[in-house]
Design a protein around this motif. Structure first.
Motif, PDB file in Angstrom:
ATOM      1  N   GLU A  25      -2.092  13.160   4.955  1.00  0.00           N
ATOM      2  CA  GLU A  25      -1.945  11.772   4.532  1.00  0.00           C
ATOM      3  C   GLU A  25      -2.252  10.802   5.680  1.00  0.00           C
ATOM      4  O   GLU A  25      -2.916   9.785   5.491  1.00  0.00           O
ATOM      5  N   HIS A  77       3.942   3.887   9.367  1.00  0.00           N
ATOM      6  CA  HIS A  77       4.080   4.962   8.385  1.00  0.00           C
ATOM      7  C   HIS A  77       4.228   6.318   9.083  1.00  0.00           C
ATOM      8  O   HIS A  77       5.035   7.158   8.699  1.00  0.00           O
ATOM      9  N   HIS A  99       7.189   9.201   8.866  1.00  0.00           N
ATOM     10  CA  HIS A  99       6.994  10.640   8.661  1.00  0.00           C
ATOM     11  C   HIS A  99       7.746  11.430   9.732  1.00  0.00           C
ATOM     12  O   HIS A  99       8.416  12.413   9.428  1.00  0.00           O
ATOM     13  N   HIS A 158      10.340   7.712  -0.327  1.00  0.00           N
ATOM     14  CA  HIS A 158       9.148   7.649   0.510  1.00  0.00           C
ATOM     15  C   HIS A 158       7.881   7.460  -0.327  1.00  0.00           C
ATOM     16  O   HIS A 158       7.063   6.600  -0.042  1.00  0.00           O
ATOM     17  N   ASP A 203       4.655   5.250   0.576  1.00  0.00           N
ATOM     18  CA  ASP A 203       3.293   5.730   0.288  1.00  0.00           C
ATOM     19  C   ASP A 203       2.537   4.763  -0.615  1.00  0.00           C
ATOM     20  O   ASP A 203       1.318   4.653  -0.563  1.00  0.00           O
TER      21      ASP A 203
HETATM   22 FE   LIG Z   1       3.872   9.190   3.530  1.00  0.00          FE
END
Ligand SMILES: [Fe+2]
Ligand SMILES: [Fe+2]
Length: 290
Positions: free
Chosen positions: A62, A77, A81, A118, A123
């Motif tokens: 991702e 982001h 994670h 998330h 996302d």
């Molecule tokens: Fe993510």
């Protein structure tokens, strides 16, 4: 009904990332099925390892996709994670080490809110950059396991390409349904050509007369006395098409010397449960190439 169900509202506008999220949901649902099956703690640990392995893999994919579409919140982001990984690994560690009496429901609730929050909040920020972005779609199609193109992001190392999984037929034998499901999910991630499951060694043996797999994965549980006779019988057959089928033995036995006795009886390669995605594929490749 499943613990978590994927819906279109969870789509982040990119088929590969959506597919990853569906796999993670499936692995969490599987973990949910295991909770309550107290007797099979090793299978639960395998399910948890599998989820962690896939999540790490997904995050790196991702992040690379986000970089490719020049997502402005990429750095923030990525930090999220890292924080999530820390939390999941810490929860898993507490669970495995039994240092704290983690209630299994707490683990599941954590995973559920972790995933939903998330995916649905963070996302989703990535949606306008990913949706219908031809550059991103081109890159992500190169990441599919059945893609002929080279992996354009360099993240294809979770599943070894030395075996053509798409054409592989794999037979899973284990008394534990949870164990069989974990192995089947891992093989589905690799798009394995054919997966058959048997709970009894005799039924598996009988199936060999009609169909010869490329690999047998045997999950050897504590209450299973069919494994050794199965390997011996398999190796007694010196001729014919199924004389040399590789057998990967995954042992959940507590007694000393269990792995050795499995190998002596005729298993090709043996590892101990719990397993994860990486440990499974490493061992499967070893068994096939031996
Ligand atoms: Fe993510
Ligand atoms: Fe994600």
């Amino acid at each position: 009904m499943d613990f978590i169900e994927w819906s279109e509202s969870m789509s982040v506008g990119n088929p590969l990332i959506d597919q990853d999220h569906k796999i993670i949901i499936k692995l969490i649902n599987q973990l949910h099925h295991h909770v309550g099956a107290e007797e099979d703690r090793k299978a639960l640990a395998s399910a948890l390892n599998t989820l962690i392995d896939y999540t790490l893999y997904h995050f790196s994919r991702e992040e690379r996709v986000m970089m490719a579409c020049k997502y402005p919140s990429f750095e923030a982001h990525k930090r999220q994670h890292e924080k999530l990984i820390e939390q999941v690994v810490d929860t898993a560690h507490r669970f495995f080490e039994k240092k704290e009496d983690i209630v299994q429901d707490e683990l599941l609730d954590f995973l559920k809110s972790w995933l939903i929050n998330h995916v649905l909040k963070q996302d989703m920020g990535f949606f306008p950059y990913a949706e219908n972005n031809p550059v991103v779609l081109g890159i992500t199609s190169s990441l599919r396991t059945d893609s002929e193109q080279p992996d354009m992001l360099g993240t294809g190392d979770l599943i070894p390409k030395s075996v053509n999984w798409n054409e592989a037929a794999i037979l899973i034998v284990s008394k534990s349904r949870n164990f069989r499901n974990i192995i089947a999910s891992i093989l589905e991630i690799a798009d394995a050509g054919e997966i058959q499951q048997y709970s009894h060694a005799d039924d598996a043996m009988q199936s060999l007369e009609n169909h010869v797999p490329n690999l047998i994965v045997y999950g050897w549980k504590q209450d299973d006395d069919e494994a050794i006779p199965f390997f011996e019988k398999l190796r007694e057959i010196k001729s014919g098409s199924f004389a040399g089928i590789p057998v990967l033995l995954i042992s959940a036995r507590e007694e000393r010397g269990a792995m050795e006795s499995g190998l002596i009886a005729g298993a090709t390669h043996c590892i101990e449960e719990p397993i994860g995605i990486q440990t499974f594929f490493e061992a499967a490749v070893k068994a096939i190439n031996q």
